[in-house]
Write a protein that holds these residues in place. Structure first.
Motif, short mmCIF file in Angstrom:
data_model
loop_
_atom_site.label_atom_id
_atom_site.label_comp_id
_atom_site.label_asym_id
_atom_site.label_seq_id
_atom_site.Cartn_x
_atom_site.Cartn_y
_atom_site.Cartn_z
N LEU A 237 6.57 8.93 -3.86
CA LEU A 237 5.27 9.61 -3.95
C LEU A 237 4.13 8.70 -3.51
O LEU A 237 3.22 9.13 -2.79
CB LEU A 237 5.04 10.08 -5.39
N SER A 238 4.20 7.42 -3.91
CA SER A 238 3.15 6.48 -3.51
C SER A 238 3.17 6.27 -2.00
O SER A 238 2.11 6.16 -1.37
CB SER A 238 3.31 5.15 -4.25
N LEU A 239 4.35 6.23 -1.40
CA LEU A 239 4.46 6.14 0.05
C LEU A 239 3.80 7.35 0.72
O LEU A 239 3.04 7.21 1.69
CB LEU A 239 5.92 6.07 0.48
N ALA A 240 4.08 8.54 0.18
CA ALA A 240 3.55 9.77 0.76
C ALA A 240 2.03 9.83 0.64
O ALA A 240 1.32 10.15 1.61
CB ALA A 240 4.18 10.98 0.09
N ILE A 241 1.50 9.53 -0.54
CA ILE A 241 0.05 9.58 -0.75
C ILE A 241 -0.67 8.57 0.13
O ILE A 241 -1.68 8.89 0.78
CB ILE A 241 -0.29 9.34 -2.24
N CYS A 242 -0.15 7.35 0.18
CA CYS A 242 -0.78 6.30 1.01
C CYS A 242 -0.72 6.66 2.49
O CYS A 242 -1.68 6.41 3.23
CB CYS A 242 -0.11 4.96 0.76
N ILE B 141 -7.86 -0.90 2.94
CA ILE B 141 -7.80 -1.00 1.47
C ILE B 141 -6.48 -0.43 0.95
O ILE B 141 -5.84 -1.02 0.06
CB ILE B 141 -9.00 -0.28 0.84
N VAL B 142 -6.07 0.71 1.50
CA VAL B 142 -4.81 1.32 1.07
C VAL B 142 -3.63 0.40 1.40
O VAL B 142 -2.72 0.22 0.58
CB VAL B 142 -4.63 2.70 1.73
N LEU B 143 -3.65 -0.19 2.59
CA LEU B 143 -2.57 -1.09 2.96
C LEU B 143 -2.56 -2.35 2.11
O LEU B 143 -1.50 -2.91 1.82
CB LEU B 143 -2.67 -1.45 4.45
N ILE B 144 -3.73 -2.82 1.70
CA ILE B 144 -3.80 -3.96 0.78
C ILE B 144 -3.18 -3.59 -0.56
O ILE B 144 -2.45 -4.39 -1.17
CB ILE B 144 -5.26 -4.44 0.61
N TYR B 145 -3.45 -2.37 -1.03
CA TYR B 145 -2.82 -1.90 -2.27
C TYR B 145 -1.29 -1.87 -2.10
O TYR B 145 -0.53 -2.31 -2.99
CB TYR B 145 -3.31 -0.51 -2.66
N CYS B 146 -0.83 -1.36 -0.94
CA CYS B 146 0.61 -1.32 -0.67
C CYS B 146 1.20 -2.73 -0.70
O CYS B 146 2.32 -2.94 -1.19
CB CYS B 146 0.87 -0.68 0.70
N THR B 147 0.45 -3.70 -0.17
CA THR B 147 0.88 -5.10 -0.16
C THR B 147 1.09 -5.63 -1.57
O THR B 147 1.98 -6.45 -1.81
CB THR B 147 -0.16 -5.97 0.57
#
Length: 481
Positions: A276-281, A332-338
Protein backbone atom coordinates in the motif's frame (compact mmCIF):
# COMPACT_ATOMS: atom_id res chain seq x y z
CA UNK A 1 36.47 -14.31 25.25
CA UNK A 2 37.90 -17.05 23.00
CA UNK A 3 39.56 -14.75 20.45
CA UNK A 4 41.27 -17.64 18.68
CA UNK A 5 37.93 -19.29 17.99
CA UNK A 6 36.42 -15.98 16.85
CA UNK A 7 39.28 -15.49 14.39
CA UNK A 8 38.87 -19.08 13.18
CA UNK A 9 35.26 -18.52 12.13
CA UNK A 10 35.98 -15.08 10.67
CA UNK A 11 38.72 -16.79 8.63
CA UNK A 12 36.22 -19.36 7.39
CA UNK A 13 33.95 -16.58 6.17
CA UNK A 14 36.93 -14.91 4.44
CA UNK A 15 37.49 -18.11 2.47
CA UNK A 16 33.99 -17.72 1.05
CA UNK A 17 34.90 -14.19 -0.11
CA UNK A 18 38.08 -15.63 -1.65
CA UNK A 19 35.98 -18.12 -3.62
CA UNK A 20 34.03 -15.28 -5.25
CA UNK A 21 37.31 -13.48 -6.03
CA UNK A 22 38.45 -16.63 -7.82
CA UNK A 23 35.18 -16.83 -9.78
CA UNK A 24 35.65 -13.16 -10.74
CA UNK A 25 39.21 -13.95 -11.88
CA UNK A 26 37.83 -16.76 -14.05
CA UNK A 27 35.41 -14.24 -15.59
CA UNK A 28 38.45 -12.08 -16.41
CA UNK A 29 40.23 -15.13 -17.84
CA UNK A 30 37.39 -15.85 -20.25
CA UNK A 31 37.34 -12.21 -21.30
CA UNK A 32 40.84 -12.34 -22.74
CA UNK A 33 42.85 -11.93 -19.54
CA UNK A 34 41.42 -8.46 -19.00
CA UNK A 35 43.14 -6.06 -16.60
CA UNK A 36 41.15 -7.36 -13.66
CA UNK A 37 42.65 -10.89 -13.81
CA UNK A 38 45.88 -10.40 -11.88
CA UNK A 39 44.40 -8.05 -9.22
CA UNK A 40 41.61 -10.57 -8.58
CA UNK A 41 43.96 -13.57 -8.58
CA UNK A 42 46.37 -11.87 -6.19
CA UNK A 43 43.47 -10.78 -3.97
CA UNK A 44 42.21 -14.36 -3.97
CA UNK A 45 45.60 -15.65 -2.82
CA UNK A 46 45.98 -13.02 -0.07
CA UNK A 47 42.42 -13.53 1.20
CA UNK A 48 42.81 -17.32 1.11
CA UNK A 49 46.01 -17.20 3.16
CA UNK A 50 44.47 -14.83 5.73
CA UNK A 51 41.34 -16.99 5.91
CA UNK A 52 43.13 -20.34 6.10
CA UNK A 53 45.82 -19.34 8.60
CA UNK A 54 43.63 -19.52 11.77
CA UNK A 55 42.06 -22.80 10.58
CA UNK A 56 45.50 -24.42 10.84
CA UNK A 57 46.38 -23.22 14.33
CA UNK A 58 43.01 -22.93 16.11
CA UNK A 59 41.17 -26.20 16.88
CA UNK A 60 37.52 -26.45 15.92
CA UNK A 61 34.93 -25.70 18.62
CA UNK A 62 31.26 -24.97 17.96
CA UNK A 63 30.56 -23.65 21.47
CA UNK A 64 30.43 -19.88 21.12
CA UNK A 65 28.82 -17.57 23.67
CA UNK A 66 26.42 -14.83 22.58
CA UNK A 67 29.18 -12.27 23.05
CA UNK A 68 31.58 -14.22 20.86
CA UNK A 69 28.90 -14.69 18.21
CA UNK A 70 28.37 -10.93 18.01
CA UNK A 71 32.12 -10.39 17.71
CA UNK A 72 32.28 -12.93 14.86
CA UNK A 73 29.49 -11.07 13.04
CA UNK A 74 31.03 -7.60 13.44
CA UNK A 75 34.57 -8.75 12.59
CA UNK A 76 33.31 -10.70 9.57
CA UNK A 77 31.65 -7.58 8.16
CA UNK A 78 34.69 -5.38 8.78
CA UNK A 79 37.18 -7.93 7.42
CA UNK A 80 35.00 -8.58 4.36
CA UNK A 81 35.03 -4.86 3.57
CA UNK A 82 38.79 -4.60 4.21
CA UNK A 83 39.76 -7.58 2.07
CA UNK A 84 37.12 -6.62 -0.49
CA UNK A 85 39.20 -3.48 -1.11
CA UNK A 86 42.13 -5.49 -2.46
CA UNK A 87 40.96 -6.03 -6.08
CA UNK A 88 40.20 -2.31 -6.40
CA UNK A 89 43.45 -1.13 -4.82
CA UNK A 90 45.64 -3.47 -6.85
CA UNK A 91 43.82 -2.57 -10.07
CA UNK A 92 44.32 1.17 -9.44
CA UNK A 93 42.52 3.71 -11.62
CA UNK A 94 40.22 5.89 -9.51
CA UNK A 95 40.72 3.69 -6.46
CA UNK A 96 42.64 5.41 -3.69
CA UNK A 97 42.55 3.78 -0.24
CA UNK A 98 39.51 5.85 0.78
CA UNK A 99 37.76 5.18 -2.54
CA UNK A 100 38.44 1.44 -2.41
CA UNK A 101 37.16 1.20 1.18
CA UNK A 102 34.04 3.19 0.27
CA UNK A 103 33.32 1.03 -2.80
CA UNK A 104 33.89 -2.21 -0.90
CA UNK A 105 31.75 -1.17 2.08
CA UNK A 106 29.03 0.10 -0.24
CA UNK A 107 29.07 -3.26 -2.00
CA UNK A 108 28.91 -5.56 1.02
CA UNK A 109 26.31 -3.42 2.83
CA UNK A 110 24.28 -3.37 -0.43
CA UNK A 111 24.22 0.42 -0.37
CA UNK A 112 25.23 0.81 -4.01
CA UNK A 113 26.82 4.26 -3.70
CA UNK A 114 29.89 4.61 -5.87
CA UNK A 115 32.94 6.86 -6.12
CA UNK A 116 33.47 6.01 -9.79
CA UNK A 117 33.03 8.57 -12.54
CA UNK A 118 33.24 5.87 -15.20
CA UNK A 119 31.92 2.47 -14.11
CA UNK A 120 32.20 1.17 -17.66
CA UNK A 121 35.99 1.60 -17.54
CA UNK A 122 36.21 -1.37 -15.16
CA UNK A 123 37.05 -4.77 -16.68
CA UNK A 124 34.35 -7.44 -16.52
CA UNK A 125 36.11 -9.34 -13.76
CA UNK A 126 35.98 -6.33 -11.44
CA UNK A 127 32.40 -5.58 -12.44
CA UNK A 128 31.49 -9.14 -11.47
CA UNK A 129 33.34 -8.76 -8.15
CA UNK A 130 31.41 -5.53 -7.43
CA UNK A 131 28.12 -7.34 -8.05
CA UNK A 132 29.31 -10.33 -6.01
CA UNK A 133 29.90 -8.16 -2.94
CA UNK A 134 26.23 -7.20 -3.16
CA UNK A 135 25.12 -10.80 -3.46
CA UNK A 136 27.25 -11.93 -0.51
CA UNK A 137 26.08 -9.04 1.66
CA UNK A 138 22.42 -9.16 0.63
CA UNK A 139 21.38 -11.72 3.23
CA UNK A 140 24.26 -10.81 5.53
CA UNK A 141 27.91 -11.80 5.24
CA UNK A 142 27.66 -14.30 8.09
CA UNK A 143 24.26 -15.72 7.12
CA UNK A 144 25.50 -16.25 3.57
CA UNK A 145 28.49 -18.15 4.93
CA UNK A 146 26.53 -20.41 7.26
CA UNK A 147 24.06 -21.20 4.51
CA UNK A 148 26.88 -22.24 2.16
CA UNK A 149 29.30 -23.84 4.63
CA UNK A 150 27.97 -27.05 6.28
CA UNK A 151 30.98 -27.35 8.60
CA UNK A 152 29.60 -24.83 11.11
CA UNK A 153 27.20 -27.37 12.61
CA UNK A 154 25.57 -26.28 15.88
CA UNK A 155 27.23 -22.87 15.58
CA UNK A 156 24.64 -21.93 12.97
CA UNK A 157 22.01 -21.24 15.61
CA UNK A 158 24.03 -18.74 17.65
CA UNK A 159 25.41 -16.93 14.60
CA UNK A 160 21.95 -16.73 13.01
CA UNK A 161 20.62 -15.15 16.21
CA UNK A 162 23.46 -12.63 16.23
CA UNK A 163 23.10 -11.70 12.53
CA UNK A 164 19.31 -11.66 12.11
CA UNK A 165 17.13 -9.10 13.91
CA UNK A 166 14.20 -10.21 16.08
CA UNK A 167 11.81 -8.37 13.75
CA UNK A 168 13.01 -10.50 10.81
CA UNK A 169 12.56 -13.78 12.69
CA UNK A 170 8.87 -13.26 13.43
CA UNK A 171 7.54 -14.45 10.07
CA UNK A 172 9.89 -17.41 9.59
CA UNK A 173 8.40 -19.61 12.35
CA UNK A 174 10.78 -22.44 11.52
CA UNK A 175 13.86 -24.05 13.06
CA UNK A 176 17.22 -22.42 12.32
CA UNK A 177 18.10 -25.16 9.83
CA UNK A 178 14.84 -24.63 7.95
CA UNK A 179 15.27 -20.83 7.98
CA UNK A 180 18.67 -21.18 6.32
CA UNK A 181 17.23 -23.52 3.70
CA UNK A 182 14.44 -21.06 2.95
CA UNK A 183 16.89 -18.18 2.60
CA UNK A 184 19.07 -19.97 0.07
CA UNK A 185 16.10 -21.32 -1.93
CA UNK A 186 14.36 -17.94 -2.19
CA UNK A 187 17.56 -15.93 -2.68
CA UNK A 188 19.07 -18.14 -5.37
CA UNK A 189 15.67 -18.78 -6.93
CA UNK A 190 14.89 -15.08 -7.36
CA UNK A 191 18.38 -14.46 -8.78
CA UNK A 192 18.00 -17.20 -11.39
CA UNK A 193 14.47 -16.16 -12.32
CA UNK A 194 15.44 -12.53 -12.81
CA UNK A 195 18.53 -13.45 -14.82
CA UNK A 196 16.42 -15.50 -17.22
CA UNK A 197 13.75 -12.78 -17.38
CA UNK A 198 16.27 -10.02 -18.14
CA UNK A 199 17.90 -12.12 -20.87
CA UNK A 200 14.42 -12.67 -22.33
CA UNK A 201 13.77 -8.91 -22.53
CA UNK A 202 17.06 -8.00 -24.17
CA UNK A 203 20.04 -7.96 -21.75
CA UNK A 204 23.14 -10.02 -22.46
CA UNK A 205 23.90 -12.78 -19.95
CA UNK A 206 26.63 -10.87 -18.10
CA UNK A 207 24.56 -7.74 -17.52
CA UNK A 208 21.52 -9.86 -16.66
CA UNK A 209 23.42 -11.83 -14.01
CA UNK A 210 25.18 -8.84 -12.42
CA UNK A 211 21.99 -6.77 -12.36
CA UNK A 212 20.14 -9.73 -10.82
CA UNK A 213 22.82 -9.94 -8.11
CA UNK A 214 22.23 -6.26 -7.40
CA UNK A 215 18.43 -6.41 -7.56
CA UNK A 216 17.84 -9.45 -5.35
CA UNK A 217 20.40 -8.13 -2.85
CA UNK A 218 18.66 -4.72 -3.12
CA UNK A 219 22.08 -3.19 -3.79
CA UNK A 220 22.14 -1.07 -6.95
CA UNK A 221 25.59 -1.52 -8.51
CA UNK A 222 25.19 -1.45 -12.28
CA UNK A 223 27.60 -2.21 -15.09
CA UNK A 224 26.54 1.04 -16.79
CA UNK A 225 27.18 4.69 -15.92
CA UNK A 226 23.50 5.47 -16.54
CA UNK A 227 22.29 2.44 -14.56
CA UNK A 228 19.02 0.95 -15.91
CA UNK A 229 18.40 4.22 -17.78
CA UNK A 230 21.14 3.10 -20.23
CA UNK A 231 18.85 0.47 -21.76
CA UNK A 232 15.86 2.81 -22.31
CA UNK A 233 13.60 -0.24 -22.26
CA UNK A 234 10.19 -0.39 -20.60
CA UNK A 235 10.38 -4.19 -20.46
CA UNK A 236 13.74 -4.15 -18.63
CA UNK A 237 12.54 -1.44 -16.24
CA UNK A 238 9.32 -3.23 -15.32
CA UNK A 239 11.07 -6.60 -14.97
CA UNK A 240 13.65 -5.03 -12.66
CA UNK A 241 10.95 -3.13 -10.72
CA UNK A 242 8.98 -6.36 -10.18
CA UNK A 243 11.98 -8.20 -8.77
CA UNK A 244 12.95 -5.20 -6.63
CA UNK A 245 9.49 -5.22 -5.05
CA UNK A 246 9.52 -9.00 -4.51
CA UNK A 247 13.03 -8.79 -3.02
CA UNK A 248 11.67 -6.28 -0.51
CA UNK A 249 9.25 -8.89 0.85
CA UNK A 250 10.00 -11.16 3.81
CA UNK A 251 11.74 -14.26 2.41
CA UNK A 252 9.87 -16.56 4.76
CA UNK A 253 6.54 -15.24 3.52
CA UNK A 254 7.62 -15.53 -0.13
CA UNK A 255 8.51 -19.17 0.52
CA UNK A 256 5.26 -19.82 2.40
CA UNK A 257 3.22 -18.24 -0.40
CA UNK A 258 4.89 -20.35 -3.10
CA UNK A 259 4.35 -23.49 -1.00
CA UNK A 260 0.70 -22.59 -0.32
CA UNK A 261 1.20 -22.29 3.43
CA UNK A 262 -1.32 -20.54 5.67
CA UNK A 263 1.19 -17.97 6.93
CA UNK A 264 1.62 -16.25 3.56
CA UNK A 265 1.90 -12.81 2.00
CA UNK A 266 -1.85 -12.42 1.53
CA UNK A 267 -2.43 -12.82 5.27
CA UNK A 268 0.44 -10.56 6.29
CA UNK A 269 -0.59 -7.18 7.63
CA UNK A 270 2.93 -5.82 7.10
CA UNK A 271 3.05 -7.04 3.48
CA UNK A 272 -0.22 -5.20 2.80
CA UNK A 273 1.18 -2.05 4.43
CA UNK A 274 4.37 -2.34 2.35
CA UNK A 275 2.49 -2.75 -0.94
CA UNK A 276 0.00 0.00 0.00
CA UNK A 277 2.83 2.41 0.83
CA UNK A 278 4.43 1.63 -2.53
CA UNK A 279 1.14 2.33 -4.30
CA UNK A 280 0.41 5.60 -2.46
CA UNK A 281 3.96 6.92 -2.95
CA UNK A 282 3.85 5.97 -6.63
CA UNK A 283 0.58 7.85 -7.17
CA UNK A 284 1.88 10.98 -5.40
CA UNK A 285 5.23 10.96 -7.24
CA UNK A 286 3.64 10.28 -10.64
CA UNK A 287 0.99 12.97 -10.13
CA UNK A 288 3.69 15.43 -9.09
CA UNK A 289 5.72 14.64 -12.23
CA UNK A 290 2.67 15.07 -14.44
CA UNK A 291 1.43 18.30 -12.85
CA UNK A 292 4.90 19.85 -13.00
CA UNK A 293 5.25 18.88 -16.66
CA UNK A 294 8.31 16.68 -16.16
CA UNK A 295 6.53 14.20 -18.41
CA UNK A 296 3.73 14.86 -20.86
CA UNK A 297 1.64 11.70 -20.48
CA UNK A 298 0.23 9.68 -17.60
CA UNK A 299 1.99 6.58 -18.94
CA UNK A 300 5.43 8.21 -18.83
CA UNK A 301 4.89 9.64 -15.35
CA UNK A 302 3.76 6.23 -14.05
CA UNK A 303 6.63 4.44 -15.79
CA UNK A 304 9.30 6.47 -14.02
CA UNK A 305 7.30 6.96 -10.81
CA UNK A 306 6.80 3.22 -10.32
CA UNK A 307 10.46 2.41 -10.92
CA UNK A 308 11.99 5.14 -8.74
CA UNK A 309 9.59 4.56 -5.82
CA UNK A 310 10.36 0.82 -5.95
CA UNK A 311 14.08 1.55 -6.23
CA UNK A 312 14.19 3.82 -3.17
CA UNK A 313 11.74 1.85 -1.03
CA UNK A 314 13.54 -1.44 -1.55
CA UNK A 315 16.93 0.30 -1.01
CA UNK A 316 18.12 -0.90 -4.42
CA UNK A 317 18.97 2.52 -5.84
CA UNK A 318 18.84 1.80 -9.57
CA UNK A 319 18.02 4.75 -11.84
CA UNK A 320 15.61 4.72 -14.78
CA UNK A 321 15.53 8.54 -14.96
CA UNK A 322 17.50 11.50 -13.67
CA UNK A 323 15.46 12.50 -10.59
CA UNK A 324 17.79 15.38 -9.64
CA UNK A 325 15.41 17.80 -11.36
CA UNK A 326 12.15 16.32 -10.13
CA UNK A 327 9.73 18.56 -8.20
CA UNK A 328 10.12 19.03 -4.41
CA UNK A 329 7.03 16.93 -3.57
CA UNK A 330 8.43 13.94 -5.48
CA UNK A 331 11.77 14.35 -3.70
CA UNK A 332 10.14 14.50 -0.25
CA UNK A 333 8.18 11.31 -0.95
CA UNK A 334 11.32 9.54 -2.16
CA UNK A 335 13.18 10.69 0.96
CA UNK A 336 10.39 9.14 3.05
CA UNK A 337 10.76 5.93 1.00
CA UNK A 338 14.51 6.02 1.74
CA UNK A 339 13.79 6.06 5.47
CA UNK A 340 10.90 3.57 5.72
CA UNK A 341 12.09 1.01 3.15
CA UNK A 342 10.81 -2.56 2.75
CA UNK A 343 10.03 -5.49 5.06
CA UNK A 344 12.18 -7.07 7.74
CA UNK A 345 13.34 -10.50 6.61
CA UNK A 346 14.21 -9.16 3.15
CA UNK A 347 17.61 -8.06 1.89
CA UNK A 348 16.57 -4.38 2.21
CA UNK A 349 17.93 -1.94 4.79
CA UNK A 350 16.38 1.10 6.45
CA UNK A 351 13.95 1.37 9.34
CA UNK A 352 11.69 -1.31 7.79
CA UNK A 353 7.96 -1.21 7.07
CA UNK A 354 7.32 -3.53 10.06
CA UNK A 355 8.66 -0.96 12.55
CA UNK A 356 6.91 1.97 10.88
CA UNK A 357 3.56 0.16 11.06
CA UNK A 358 4.23 -0.83 14.67
CA UNK A 359 5.00 2.78 15.61
CA UNK A 360 1.82 4.00 13.90
CA UNK A 361 -0.11 1.45 15.99
CA UNK A 362 1.72 2.55 19.14
CA UNK A 363 0.68 6.16 18.45
CA UNK A 364 -2.93 5.07 17.96
CA UNK A 365 -2.81 3.01 21.17
CA UNK A 366 -1.44 5.99 23.09
CA UNK A 367 -4.24 8.25 21.85
CA UNK A 368 -6.84 5.62 22.83
CA UNK A 369 -5.21 5.28 26.25
CA UNK A 370 -5.52 9.02 26.81
CA UNK A 371 -9.20 8.82 25.87
CA UNK A 372 -9.83 5.72 28.00
CA UNK A 373 -7.30 5.69 30.89
CA UNK A 374 -8.64 2.45 32.42
CA UNK A 375 -8.74 0.48 29.20
CA UNK A 376 -6.31 -2.38 28.51
CA UNK A 377 -5.08 -1.77 24.98
CA UNK A 378 -2.99 -4.40 23.25
CA UNK A 379 -0.98 -3.72 20.14
CA UNK A 380 -1.20 -6.55 17.61
CA UNK A 381 0.70 -7.04 14.37
CA UNK A 382 -0.03 -9.96 12.06
CA UNK A 383 -2.32 -11.25 14.80
CA UNK A 384 0.51 -11.43 17.35
CA UNK A 385 0.37 -9.29 20.49
CA UNK A 386 3.46 -7.08 20.66
CA UNK A 387 4.90 -6.63 24.12
CA UNK A 388 6.22 -3.29 25.35
CA UNK A 389 9.80 -4.42 24.77
CA UNK A 390 9.23 -4.90 21.04
CA UNK A 391 7.46 -1.54 20.69
CA UNK A 392 10.13 0.27 22.70
CA UNK A 393 12.89 -1.37 20.65
CA UNK A 394 11.27 -0.15 17.42
CA UNK A 395 10.94 3.39 18.76
CA UNK A 396 14.50 3.37 20.09
CA UNK A 397 15.88 2.20 16.74
CA UNK A 398 14.08 5.06 14.95
CA UNK A 399 15.46 7.55 17.49
CA UNK A 400 19.01 6.25 16.98
CA UNK A 401 18.48 6.37 13.21
CA UNK A 402 17.36 10.02 13.30
CA UNK A 403 20.14 11.05 15.71
CA UNK A 404 22.72 9.33 13.50
CA UNK A 405 21.31 11.06 10.41
CA UNK A 406 21.47 14.40 12.24
CA UNK A 407 25.06 13.78 13.37
CA UNK A 408 26.07 12.80 9.83
CA UNK A 409 24.42 15.89 8.38
CA UNK A 410 26.13 18.21 10.87
CA UNK A 411 29.57 16.68 10.28
CA UNK A 412 29.16 16.88 6.49
CA UNK A 413 27.98 20.49 6.83
CA UNK A 414 31.20 21.22 8.71
CA UNK A 415 33.00 20.03 5.55
CA UNK A 416 31.09 22.68 3.53
CA UNK A 417 28.73 20.13 1.99
CA UNK A 418 25.30 21.67 1.39
CA UNK A 419 22.36 20.68 3.59
CA UNK A 420 20.32 18.72 1.01
CA UNK A 421 23.36 16.74 -0.10
CA UNK A 422 24.57 16.14 3.46
CA UNK A 423 21.19 15.08 4.84
CA UNK A 424 20.26 12.74 2.00
CA UNK A 425 23.79 11.27 1.85
CA UNK A 426 23.51 10.48 5.58
CA UNK A 427 20.09 8.82 5.42
CA UNK A 428 20.82 6.97 2.20
CA UNK A 429 23.97 5.56 3.82
CA UNK A 430 22.16 4.57 7.01
CA UNK A 431 19.36 2.94 4.99
CA UNK A 432 21.79 1.40 2.47
CA UNK A 433 19.91 2.93 -0.44
CA UNK A 434 22.71 4.60 -2.43
CA UNK A 435 21.40 7.69 -4.24
CA UNK A 436 20.31 10.84 -2.46
CA UNK A 437 19.60 14.33 -3.77
CA UNK A 438 21.63 17.45 -4.33
CA UNK A 439 25.13 16.49 -5.47
CA UNK A 440 24.58 12.77 -4.78
CA UNK A 441 21.51 12.17 -6.93
CA UNK A 442 20.96 8.87 -8.68
CA UNK A 443 23.19 9.64 -11.70
CA UNK A 444 25.91 11.33 -9.64
CA UNK A 445 28.64 9.75 -7.50
CA UNK A 446 30.51 10.31 -4.24
CA UNK A 447 33.97 10.61 -5.77
CA UNK A 448 34.07 14.40 -5.36
CA UNK A 449 33.67 14.24 -1.57
CA UNK A 450 36.69 14.65 0.74
CA UNK A 451 38.15 11.39 2.05
CA UNK A 452 36.93 12.17 5.57
CA UNK A 453 33.34 12.27 4.29
CA UNK A 454 33.81 8.92 2.55
CA UNK A 455 35.08 7.29 5.76
CA UNK A 456 32.15 8.80 7.68
CA UNK A 457 29.53 7.61 5.19
CA UNK A 458 31.12 4.15 5.04
CA UNK A 459 30.77 3.96 8.82
CA UNK A 460 27.11 4.94 8.56
CA UNK A 461 26.58 2.19 5.97
CA UNK A 462 27.92 -0.45 8.36
CA UNK A 463 26.07 1.09 11.30
CA UNK A 464 22.76 0.96 9.44
CA UNK A 465 23.33 -2.47 7.87
CA UNK A 466 23.89 -4.01 11.30
CA UNK A 467 20.80 -2.22 12.61
CA UNK A 468 22.75 -0.08 15.09
CA UNK A 469 22.54 -2.34 18.15
CA UNK A 470 24.65 -5.07 16.57
CA UNK A 471 27.42 -2.57 15.89
CA UNK A 472 27.13 -0.97 19.35
CA UNK A 473 27.71 -4.39 20.98
CA UNK A 474 31.35 -4.40 19.88
CA UNK A 475 32.06 -1.28 21.95
CA UNK A 476 30.39 -2.65 25.07
CA UNK A 477 32.01 -6.07 25.45
CA UNK A 478 33.20 -5.27 28.99
CA UNK A 479 29.59 -4.91 30.15
CA UNK A 480 28.82 -8.56 29.17
CA UNK A 481 29.17 -10.76 32.27
Amino acid sequence: MKFGLVIRYVGLIMLLNAAFMLISAVISLFNGFDTGFYPLLLSFLITSIIGAFPLIFVPNDTNLSNKESYVVVIMAWIMSCLLGMLPYLIWGGEFTIANAWFESTSGFTTTGSTVLNDVEALPKGLLFWRASTHWIGGVGVVLFAIVILPSMGRLKTSLTSAEMSMMAKDNFRYTTKKILQIIIVVYVGLTLCETVALIAVGMDWFDALTHSFSTVATGGFSTKNLSIMYYDSLAIEMTTAFFMIVSGLHMGLVYATIRGKRNNLFRSEVARFYILSLAICTVIVSASLLLNHNYSTVGEALRYGVFQVASYTTTTGFASANDAFWPPLAMIVLIYCTMQCAMAGSSAGGIKADRVLLIFKAIKARVLKLQHPNAVIRIKQNGITQDDGMVNAAILLVVIYLLSALAGTVILAAMNIDLLTGFTASITSLSNVGPGFGKVSNLDNYGWMPDTAKWLLSGLMLFGRLEFFGFIHIFMLRSWK
